[in-house]
Scaffold this motif. Sequence first.
Motif, PDB file in Angstrom:
ATOM      1  N   GLY A   1       0.128  -1.168   0.149  1.00  0.00           N
ATOM      2  CA  GLY A   1      -0.237   0.015   0.152  1.00  0.00           C
ATOM      3  C   GLY A   1       0.341   1.181  -0.033  1.00  0.00           C
ATOM      4  O   GLY A   1      -0.027   2.596  -0.136  1.00  0.00           O
TER       5      GLY A   1
ATOM      6  N   ASN B   1      -3.457  -3.889   2.318  1.00  0.00           N
ATOM      7  CA  ASN B   1      -3.626  -3.199   1.068  1.00  0.00           C
ATOM      8  C   ASN B   1      -4.293  -5.026  -0.315  1.00  0.00           C
ATOM      9  O   ASN B   1      -3.932  -5.616   0.095  1.00  0.00           O
ATOM     10  CB  ASN B   1      -2.331  -2.472  -0.125  1.00  0.00           C
ATOM     11  CG  ASN B   1      -3.017  -2.331  -1.137  1.00  0.00           C
ATOM     12  OD1 ASN B   1      -2.111  -3.326  -2.272  1.00  0.00           O
ATOM     13  ND2 ASN B   1      -3.139  -1.484  -1.551  1.00  0.00           N
TER      14      ASN B   1
ATOM     15  N   LYS C   1       2.658  -6.614  11.005  1.00  0.00           N
ATOM     16  CA  LYS C   1       0.822  -6.162  11.711  1.00  0.00           C
ATOM     17  C   LYS C   1      -0.165  -6.926  11.921  1.00  0.00           C
ATOM     18  O   LYS C   1      -0.489  -6.567  13.240  1.00  0.00           O
ATOM     19  CB  LYS C   1       0.613  -5.482  10.048  1.00  0.00           C
ATOM     20  CG  LYS C   1      -0.101  -4.468  11.204  1.00  0.00           C
ATOM     21  CD  LYS C   1      -0.993  -4.024   8.753  1.00  0.00           C
ATOM     22  CE  LYS C   1      -0.431  -2.983   8.647  1.00  0.00           C
ATOM     23  NZ  LYS C   1      -0.802  -1.894   7.805  1.00  0.00           N
TER      24      LYS C   1
ATOM     25  N   GLU D   1      -7.349   3.081  -3.215  1.00  0.00           N
ATOM     26  CA  GLU D   1      -6.568   2.955  -4.849  1.00  0.00           C
ATOM     27  C   GLU D   1      -7.727   4.825  -5.200  1.00  0.00           C
ATOM     28  O   GLU D   1      -7.360   5.134  -6.717  1.00  0.00           O
ATOM     29  CB  GLU D   1      -6.110   2.720  -5.727  1.00  0.00           C
ATOM     30  CG  GLU D   1      -5.272   2.800  -6.982  1.00  0.00           C
ATOM     31  CD  GLU D   1      -5.818   1.465  -7.639  1.00  0.00           C
ATOM     32  OE1 GLU D   1      -4.687   0.683  -7.567  1.00  0.00           O
ATOM     33  OE2 GLU D   1      -6.600   0.933  -7.887  1.00  0.00           O
TER      34      GLU D   1
ATOM     35  N   THR E   1      -1.034  -6.484  -1.636  1.00  0.00           N
ATOM     36  CA  THR E   1      -0.405  -7.184  -0.654  1.00  0.00           C
ATOM     37  C   THR E   1      -1.587  -8.489   0.599  1.00  0.00           C
ATOM     38  O   THR E   1      -0.776  -9.984   0.821  1.00  0.00           O
ATOM     39  CB  THR E   1      -0.427  -6.224   1.607  1.00  0.00           C
ATOM     40  OG1 THR E   1      -0.161  -5.166   1.117  1.00  0.00           O
ATOM     41  CG2 THR E   1       0.142  -7.105   2.582  1.00  0.00           C
TER      42      THR E   1
END
Length: 511
Positions: free
Chosen positions: A62, A216, A71, A91, A219
């Motif tokens: 992202g 994102n 995370k 986006e 990801t």
Amino acid sequence: MSGLARFNREKRVIMNRCGRIDPEQIHEYIADGGYRGVVEALCQPPEALIDLIEAAGLRGRGGAGFPTARKWRFARVAAGTDKRIVCNADEGDPGAYMDRTLLESNPHQVIEGMLIAAIAVGATRGLFYVRAEYPLAVRMLTQAVEQARQSGVLGKNILGSGIDFDINLFQGAGVFVCGEETALIRSVEGYRGTPRHRPPFPVERGLDGRPTVINNVKTLAAVPPIVENGADWFRGIGTADSPGTAVFSVVGNVAQPGLVEVPMGVTLRELIFDICGGIPKKKKFKAVQIGGPSGGFLPADFLDTAVDFEALTRAGAMMGSGGMVVMDEDACMVDVSRYFLEFTQKESCGKCTFCRIGTRHLLDILRRLTRGEGRQGDIDQLETLSRAIKTGSLCSLGRTAPNPVLTSLAYFRDEYEAHVNENRCPACVCRVMTAFYIDQEKCALGCDTCYGRCPTDAIFTSSNRKKGIDQSLCVKCGECSVACPAVYGAVIKISPPHRVPVIERPPESRF
Ligand SMILES: Cc1cc2nc3c(=O)[nH]c(=O)nc-3n(C[C@H](O)[C@H](O)[C@H](O)COP(=O)(O)O)c2cc1C
């Protein structure tokens, strides 16, 4: 290079199934090996799953390249129940359409990535944050989520595992700053989408106060292939610090613009020249802007820079979410900086002073420069303001917005100096400082092509049957220059100190 040769240079991990399977049929995804990653994920302890993602070295696509496993681990150990997984599909970068393409052509891979993240973190609810300007992506996702529910991979007791996880969809209003994770959360909660100070980070207190992982689209789409093929396989692609692939939307002055997925570590030269076919019309490469509207410009000296998180940041650009704009020799770097600042200034949410007022001042100066109203001291002020905005802004919108200005000043300072000191635009882009005339030698035929395109009837036929431009009527749109057949190239653009040769308009001129 033919189109096929271009595809041979790509390495598809994230976009692997795009165009190969029907996104509207879950069975096609399953038949192609889809949702196998979920089955494997359910067969191991959640911690082992996070260890696998850590071993693979997956970093967020992202923008910031934050390690995904870190995370997920923060969210797993965070106190509280009813944890959330949010897929950030906002986006907002102009010209970028990687996430949209992925959602439109293979939504199940992203859903599967979310599901694996949920198993790892212990989340029970997921949310797609998609901008409303992506109606096809919204339709594909809505349909795919429903199919996944009916197939037992979403909802209560997934595949008989005892785990519950379901996904909703939220349509964002199309505001760039709402892609920032804390602004995104506020927007979903019904407030105005503005960023807030962190900590607490979303993994501690996110959506509705629950621990929330925000990842994102790309990801999450990278997760199922890692679970299926293992960490070593993923580490075998890309570089040691940035394993895997990167998806770019390459636009601007390249022969073959479009989406490309390449292993991290390829050079900009390979990407722009070997894969995207180089610069058309035999023009020279001037610069590439990487990282969306607030990415930096890199000149030709940096063409051998590797495309990975660290190398791009060291060079003054950034990976961002994958937007790449290529510019040829005709670009004016002052004007291009103004163009990107117009975007970031307009999209600034206005919450913090540095971003709200600082970007406004930056834009005012850039606009003056492109109008030929530069003043001594402007360049210093651009630099001082840019540094202040970078340091003082609350979120990365403000902290990165001055990048186009700072990098163009670093690599193309002479263009700024020409605008300020000589009232000259070296690339002949800024209208006030540019004039067009028709070279009488080159205007071989005196054809009417340029005349037909001129919107102000500024073009006339001179006494020698060649064409001329009435400077008092010319609005400098450049249409005549585009229209003039390339073999003649008779329309010439100039900027001071050059002067336009005088060609008299005969009083009886037919045109
Ligand atoms: C102004 C701004 C806009 C952003 N827009 C997006 C976006 O459209 N999509 C996205 O995934 N991340 C965006 N981000 C980054 C997110 O805040 C967040 O870091 C990201 O979604 C985390 O996902 P990752 O760990 O998978 O990279 C944006 C950040 C800022 C400051």
